[in-house]
Motif scaffolding. Structure first.
Motif, short mmCIF file in Angstrom:
data_model
loop_
_atom_site.label_atom_id
_atom_site.label_comp_id
_atom_site.label_asym_id
_atom_site.label_seq_id
_atom_site.Cartn_x
_atom_site.Cartn_y
_atom_site.Cartn_z
N VAL A 132 0.76 -0.99 0.01
CA VAL A 132 0.09 0.16 -0.10
C VAL A 132 1.11 1.20 -0.04
O VAL A 132 1.68 1.47 0.80
CB VAL A 132 -0.82 -0.05 1.12
CG1 VAL A 132 -1.47 1.32 1.44
CG2 VAL A 132 -2.03 -1.21 1.17
N PRO A 133 0.75 2.31 -0.88
CA PRO A 133 1.55 3.46 -0.76
C PRO A 133 0.92 4.29 0.34
O PRO A 133 0.12 4.25 0.93
CB PRO A 133 1.00 4.07 -2.25
CG PRO A 133 -0.23 3.78 -2.51
CD PRO A 133 -0.50 2.21 -2.03
N GLN A 134 1.92 5.10 0.61
CA GLN A 134 1.74 6.28 1.85
C GLN A 134 0.43 7.13 1.32
O GLN A 134 0.33 7.39 0.29
CB GLN A 134 2.89 7.02 2.06
CG GLN A 134 4.16 6.58 2.52
CD GLN A 134 5.13 7.46 3.05
OE1 GLN A 134 4.88 8.61 3.04
NE2 GLN A 134 5.98 7.04 3.91
N TYR A 135 -0.11 7.41 2.31
CA TYR A 135 -1.35 8.37 1.96
C TYR A 135 -1.13 9.78 2.03
O TYR A 135 -0.20 10.22 2.95
CB TYR A 135 -2.54 8.08 3.09
CG TYR A 135 -2.97 6.63 3.25
CD1 TYR A 135 -2.72 5.72 2.39
CD2 TYR A 135 -3.71 5.99 4.52
CE1 TYR A 135 -3.40 4.62 2.38
CE2 TYR A 135 -4.04 5.19 4.47
CZ TYR A 135 -3.71 3.97 3.51
OH TYR A 135 -4.34 2.72 3.63
N LEU A 195 -8.94 5.07 -2.07
CA LEU A 195 -9.44 3.56 -2.63
C LEU A 195 -9.38 3.62 -4.19
O LEU A 195 -9.80 2.51 -4.73
CB LEU A 195 -10.88 3.15 -2.33
CG LEU A 195 -10.74 2.84 -0.67
CD1 LEU A 195 -12.15 2.41 -0.12
CD2 LEU A 195 -9.89 1.76 -0.29
N GLU A 196 -9.32 4.76 -4.67
CA GLU A 196 -9.07 4.68 -6.24
C GLU A 196 -7.67 4.13 -6.57
O GLU A 196 -7.57 3.59 -7.78
CB GLU A 196 -8.96 6.11 -6.64
CG GLU A 196 -10.61 6.73 -6.65
CD GLU A 196 -10.57 8.22 -7.03
OE1 GLU A 196 -9.42 8.96 -7.13
OE2 GLU A 196 -11.50 8.79 -6.42
N ASN A 197 -6.78 3.95 -5.78
CA ASN A 197 -5.53 3.24 -5.90
C ASN A 197 -5.80 1.74 -5.87
O ASN A 197 -6.18 1.28 -4.92
CB ASN A 197 -4.65 3.68 -4.92
CG ASN A 197 -3.24 3.02 -4.99
OD1 ASN A 197 -3.02 1.76 -4.87
ND2 ASN A 197 -2.24 3.91 -5.32
N ARG A 198 -5.52 0.99 -7.00
CA ARG A 198 -5.67 -0.36 -6.98
C ARG A 198 -4.97 -1.10 -5.94
O ARG A 198 -5.66 -1.89 -5.19
CB ARG A 198 -5.15 -0.91 -8.42
CG ARG A 198 -6.17 -0.59 -9.52
CD ARG A 198 -7.51 -1.29 -9.46
NE ARG A 198 -8.51 -0.95 -10.29
CZ ARG A 198 -8.74 -1.76 -11.52
NH1 ARG A 198 -8.15 -2.65 -11.72
NH2 ARG A 198 -9.79 -1.14 -12.10
N ARG A 199 -3.84 -0.88 -5.53
CA ARG A 199 -2.94 -1.62 -4.66
C ARG A 199 -3.72 -1.35 -3.27
O ARG A 199 -3.89 -2.54 -2.41
CB ARG A 199 -1.58 -1.08 -4.45
CG ARG A 199 -0.79 -1.62 -5.72
CD ARG A 199 0.64 -1.18 -5.58
NE ARG A 199 0.83 0.15 -5.75
CZ ARG A 199 1.90 0.66 -5.29
NH1 ARG A 199 2.94 -0.11 -4.84
NH2 ARG A 199 2.04 2.07 -5.55
N THR A 200 -4.35 -0.22 -2.68
CA THR A 200 -4.87 0.14 -1.63
C THR A 200 -6.12 -0.86 -1.48
O THR A 200 -6.51 -1.75 -0.48
CB THR A 200 -4.98 1.66 -1.35
OG1 THR A 200 -3.61 2.24 -1.39
CG2 THR A 200 -5.46 1.84 -0.08
N LEU A 201 -6.96 -0.48 -2.66
CA LEU A 201 -8.32 -1.33 -2.60
C LEU A 201 -8.12 -2.71 -2.54
O LEU A 201 -8.91 -3.29 -2.03
CB LEU A 201 -8.96 -0.92 -4.07
CG LEU A 201 -10.33 -1.33 -4.57
CD1 LEU A 201 -11.40 -0.77 -3.39
CD2 LEU A 201 -10.74 -1.15 -5.97
N PHE A 202 -7.17 -3.28 -3.37
CA PHE A 202 -7.14 -4.95 -3.25
C PHE A 202 -6.91 -5.45 -1.83
O PHE A 202 -7.23 -6.26 -1.20
CB PHE A 202 -6.37 -5.45 -4.33
CG PHE A 202 -6.98 -5.44 -5.61
CD1 PHE A 202 -8.28 -5.54 -5.79
CD2 PHE A 202 -6.19 -4.97 -6.78
CE1 PHE A 202 -8.85 -5.67 -6.98
CE2 PHE A 202 -6.82 -5.13 -7.95
CZ PHE A 202 -8.14 -5.13 -8.19
N THR A 203 -5.77 -4.30 -1.14
CA THR A 203 -5.42 -4.60 0.09
C THR A 203 -6.37 -4.71 1.31
O THR A 203 -6.57 -5.67 2.04
CB THR A 203 -4.06 -3.91 0.64
OG1 THR A 203 -3.27 -4.01 -0.35
CG2 THR A 203 -3.45 -4.58 1.77
N PHE A 204 -7.34 -3.52 0.93
CA PHE A 204 -8.21 -3.42 1.77
C PHE A 204 -9.51 -4.40 1.59
O PHE A 204 -9.94 -5.03 2.56
CB PHE A 204 -9.06 -2.14 1.20
CG PHE A 204 -10.08 -1.57 1.94
CD1 PHE A 204 -9.72 -0.89 3.07
CD2 PHE A 204 -11.34 -1.57 1.57
CE1 PHE A 204 -10.73 -0.29 4.02
CE2 PHE A 204 -12.43 -0.90 2.63
CZ PHE A 204 -12.19 -0.48 3.76
#
Lengths: 321, 75
Positions: A28-31, A276-285
């Motif tokens: 997940v990238p930094q927010y 959550l528009e970021n794919r990596r964050t969305l999938f981890t979530f």
């Protein structure tokens, strides 16, 4: 065969959640605006979600107990309520850590914090009620009825109460896709409340296509005041400058301007907006939600089995006395 | 400042702590599950082997509250 599959499933839960823990830190990238501290949302939201599932399962088994009077249903209802309490506590603690990072305090009786605290008290009362009644059948019956009443309050306390409150700093706008905070429309000279901050629109100044607002922001308890200058691009209809509230990582956004009415739409912009528009964050979530839900059902099964064994042993000891 | 808290290292330390906590919880839950299942199986096996447990017969205890000599008709 079934046992083997069950063991495989449990191993998968272990590996899955270990993968989520790794992804939370490394994938997940930094927010924006929060740095690494914002990663806690990968824990916070799924635990709150699982708490809702757990209390629902508890209510279903309570209703089943009242219908069929089987002690196993009561075991499952209690196990689910206990798990729900545990996950609610986890959501509260992770929320408090987030609160400390963003607001500078662990607890400030925000509507979201207050409603979750009330929910914890309601379910704590269920356990107190069970502990107070010695006669098993009466204990099961009363706690099943109480559990159904407790469940009725849950959607209100989790979903409704925090959203009907005007002054909440819980970042619904940032982390729940599709949701939005309405903000506050103010005419020049008028005063309003954004979160727990008093704001006053002092002036609107147009410079070419960009309108800049002068907004006086007061600290809670009116201990200090500061003038912030958010701005808005009339041509592209987007925010330009988003200054941070004093002492917070939340920003003051100028979301719309009506120069004829001399008014502006001000809002709190939480860091991580569009997260959550970021794919990596969305999938981890999503992976975290699936993993924690599976973990809940495993915990439910273990706890209900233990309660069943405990009851069988107590019955056997009682029979031989 | 400790090496573990340096910017590039801290995130790995935090991840290692989170993983260690999860592994601890997982092992505990796994063992608890195994023990609970074994206990349940043992109880079920005992119940199926014990004929009294399998078909519990009603039991009663008779207690005489008066001595036999004082019964009516004897005195």
């Amino acid at each position: 065969m079934v046992q083997r599959l069950a063991r495989l499933g449990k191993l998968l839960i272990g590996l899955w959640l270990a993968g989520v823990a790794i992804a939370m830190f490394l994938v997940v990238p930094q927010y924006e605006g929060l740095g690494n501290a914002g990663r806690i949302v990968i824990m916070h939201v799924p635990t709150a979600w699982v708490a809702v599932v757990a209390f629902t399962v508890s209510a279903i088994f309570s209703a089943r107990y009242l219908w069929r009077r089987r002690p196993q249903d009561d075991d499952y209802a209690l196990a689910a309520a206990e798990s729900g309490f545990l996950f609610t506590t986890l959501a509260t603690v992770t929320g408090m850590i987030f609160s400390q990072v963003v607001w500078g305090v662990y607890w400030n009786w925000d509507p979201r914090q207050t409603s979750i605290f009330v929910l914890l008290l309601i379910y704590a009362a269920l356990f107190a009620l069970r502990a107070a009644i010695d006669e098993p059948q009466r204990r099961r019956q009363l706690s099943a009825v109480y559990s159904l009443f407790a469940f009725v309050t849950m959607p209100f306390l989790v979903f409704v109460a925090p959203r009907i409150a005007d002054s909440t700093l819980h970042p619904n706008c940032a982390f729940i896709q599709g949701s939005q905070c309405d903000g506050l429309t103010l005419e020049v000279g008028k005063i309003g409340l954004l979160g727990d901050r008093k704001v006053q629109l002092l002036a609107l100044e147009r410079n070419g296509d960009v309108v800049t607002a002068q907004v006086k922001v007061s600290e809670p308890g009116l201990t200090a005041e500061r003038v912030l200058s958010p701005s808005f691009d009339l041509v592209h209809e987007e925010m330009v400058a988003r200054p941070e509230f004093p002492g917070l990582r939340y920003q003051l956004g100028l979301e719309a301007v009506d120069l004829e009415a001399n008014s502006a739409l001000l809002n709190i912009e939480a860091p991580g907006t569009g997260l959550l528009e970021n794919r990596r964050t969305l999938f981890t979530f999503l992976a975290a939600i699936i993993g924690f839900t599976a973990l809940f059902f495993w915990m439910l099964s273990v706890r209900a089995t233990l309660l069943g064994v405990q009851w069988a042993l107590a019955q056997r000891a009682g029979g031989r006395l | 400042m400790s090496v573990a808290l340096e910017a590039g290292v801290a995130i790995y330390v935090a991840m290692a702590v989170a993983l260690a906590v999860w592994i601890g919880i997982f092992v505990y839950l796994w063992r608890l599950d195994a023990q609970a299942s074994a206990l349940k199986r043992e109880l079920e096996r005992e119940q199926s082997e014990d004929p009294v447990e399998r078909a519990p017969a009603p039991r009663a205890t008779v207690t005489r509250v008066r001595p036999a000599s004082s019964e009516p008709g004897e005195g």
